[in-house]
Design an enzyme around this catalytic site. Sequence first.
Site, mmCIF file in Angstrom:
data_model
loop_
_atom_site.group_PDB
_atom_site.id
_atom_site.type_symbol
_atom_site.label_atom_id
_atom_site.label_comp_id
_atom_site.label_asym_id
_atom_site.label_seq_id
_atom_site.Cartn_x
_atom_site.Cartn_y
_atom_site.Cartn_z
ATOM 1 N N LYS A 1 0.831 -1.207 0.000
ATOM 2 C CA LYS A 1 0.000 0.000 0.000
ATOM 3 C C LYS A 1 0.864 1.254 0.000
ATOM 4 C CE LYS A 1 -4.127 -2.123 1.781
ATOM 5 N NZ LYS A 1 -5.277 -2.121 2.654
ATOM 6 N N LYS B 1 -4.737 -11.134 -6.613
ATOM 7 C CA LYS B 1 -6.038 -11.174 -5.933
ATOM 8 C C LYS B 1 -6.952 -10.062 -6.437
ATOM 9 C CE LYS B 1 -5.609 -8.089 -2.018
ATOM 10 N NZ LYS B 1 -5.999 -7.732 -0.685
ATOM 11 N N LYS C 1 -9.807 -3.869 -4.536
ATOM 12 C CA LYS C 1 -10.443 -2.609 -4.929
ATOM 13 C C LYS C 1 -9.437 -1.626 -5.498
ATOM 14 C CE LYS C 1 -10.276 -0.564 -0.322
ATOM 15 N NZ LYS C 1 -10.032 -1.704 0.562
HETATM 16 N N1 AQP Z 1 -9.504 -11.197 -3.321
HETATM 17 C C1 AQP Z 1 -9.871 -11.566 -2.096
HETATM 18 N N2 AQP Z 1 -10.099 -12.877 -1.831
HETATM 19 C C2 AQP Z 1 -10.475 -13.264 -0.586
HETATM 20 N N3 AQP Z 1 -10.650 -12.411 0.436
HETATM 21 C C3 AQP Z 1 -10.442 -11.103 0.215
HETATM 22 N N4 AQP Z 1 -10.539 -10.001 1.013
HETATM 23 C C4 AQP Z 1 -10.220 -8.910 0.272
HETATM 24 N N5 AQP Z 1 -9.899 -9.262 -0.977
HETATM 25 C C5 AQP Z 1 -10.036 -10.612 -1.055
HETATM 26 C C6 AQP Z 1 -10.951 -10.026 2.411
HETATM 27 O O1 AQP Z 1 -11.992 -9.091 2.604
HETATM 28 C C7 AQP Z 1 -11.971 -8.660 3.957
HETATM 29 C C8 AQP Z 1 -12.167 -7.172 4.052
HETATM 30 O O2 AQP Z 1 -11.142 -6.520 3.353
HETATM 31 P P1 AQP Z 1 -10.722 -5.031 3.689
HETATM 32 O O3 AQP Z 1 -11.884 -4.221 4.020
HETATM 33 O O4 AQP Z 1 -9.598 -5.026 4.621
HETATM 34 O O5 AQP Z 1 -10.262 -4.568 2.331
HETATM 35 P P2 AQP Z 1 -8.966 -5.015 1.689
HETATM 36 O O6 AQP Z 1 -8.497 -6.337 2.102
HETATM 37 O O7 AQP Z 1 -8.016 -3.922 1.885
HETATM 38 O O8 AQP Z 1 -9.634 -5.166 0.306
HETATM 39 P P3 AQP Z 1 -8.859 -5.013 -0.983
HETATM 40 O O9 AQP Z 1 -9.793 -4.921 -2.096
HETATM 41 O O10 AQP Z 1 -7.853 -6.071 -1.021
HETATM 42 O O11 AQP Z 1 -8.254 -3.576 -0.743
HETATM 43 P P4 AQP Z 1 -6.865 -3.044 -1.157
HETATM 44 O O12 AQP Z 1 -6.947 -2.902 -2.635
HETATM 45 O O13 AQP Z 1 -6.785 -1.738 -0.431
HETATM 46 O O14 AQP Z 1 -5.851 -4.047 -0.713
HETATM 47 C C9 AQP Z 1 -10.628 -9.121 4.538
HETATM 48 O O15 AQP Z 1 -10.870 -10.215 5.393
HETATM 49 C C10 AQP Z 1 -9.847 -9.574 3.341
HETATM 50 O O16 AQP Z 1 -8.979 -10.635 3.641
#
Ligand code: AQP
Length: 332
Positions: A112, A195, A198
């Site tokens: 990040k 993966k 977002k």
């Molecule tokens: N691709 C994924 N497969 C399985 N689990 C996933 N999670 C996120 N992406 C996947 C799970 O979703 C939960 C909430 O996530 P968050 O709110 O912490 O958002 P994040 O993980 O930051 O989501 P992103 O899309 O992956 O954001 P960025 O792009 O900022 O890194 C968590 O339990 C996570 O494991």
Amino acid sequence: RPRVLSGIQPTAGSFHLGNYLGAVRQWVALQESHDAFYMVVDLHAITVPQDPAELRANTRLAVAQLLAAGLDPERCTLFVQSHVPEHAQLGWIMNCLTGFGEASRMTQFKDKAAKQGADRATVGLFTYPVLQVADILLYQADEVPVGEDQRQHIELTRDLAERFNGRFGDTFTVPSPYILKETAKIFDLQDPSVKMSKSASTPKGLINLLDEPKATAKKVKSAVTDTDTVIRYDPEKKPGVSNLLSVYSVLTGTSVEDLERKYEGKGYGALKTDLADVMVEFVTPFRTRTQEYLDDPETLDSILAKGAEKARTVAAETLARAYDRMGLLPAK
Ligand code: AQP
């Protein structure tokens, strides 16, 4: 009843398919068997630049989506992280127990921070995994249902719980990750080597649950597969097809083996068309239910008020014990 805790960020607006299958779906199931605490982690959302009006709207939207996904405030404690000030308070304590090098090894921070640019990444972003440690330990959670990308943070949580307990006496439950193999990592539909995310996915590779169902169907139909023609689960050699099979399997409750049999001799087009229908059937009522909750902000706020009250009772007790064990003088 064993206790579970987990959280989701309100940053993006719509939840994506990875969030739902990797985490939220398990939350819904676990509220039946566990004492469940689930929160919208707005304090984590401010580790990157955000717009105040959007953050407020997205926090409500996240709660509406959790309810639409099946969380029941009678069966779980649903709250917003910033409504429980103990998170920030225990976060500071945990910061004081974490090594600088230890925090520097968190791969999510590195990813990040690289996206933000070294000069723009904040100290908050650097220590957000430590705040996450506090989030979990405050509730004495036994298990933490998350996607694979969070495993390292749960390891850090275990390390810090053990460190605190070792130095100051038994205070925190040492939690375990709860990660289901089938949905641990949902992949980008356009690049199945990364993966679904977002911030990193291309718009075509990311399924947002609140998108127009037609647009979602189109994304599924144009998912990247391979030049072979056999529909077989093989994440190493056939990551695109395997990702589609996993999603299909979980959403319909059909085993991957049954799906392989069903599509024997058929082409990728048939698999994608059917999965597109399955997705549309799933997201259409999800969108409607989310909107219904959004249209009733009073109910939403009252759910959150009750949730915060229940959460604070548990969090305050844990924090008081931690303060006391560390030798912070109690206020008279
Ligand atoms: N691709 C994924 N497969 C399985 N689990 C996933 N999670 C996120 N992406 C996947 C799970 O979703 C939960 C909430 O996530 P968050 O709110 O912490 O958002 P994040 O993980 O930051 O989501 P992103 O899309 O992956 O954001 P960025 O792009 O900022 O890194 C968590 O339990 C996570 O494991």
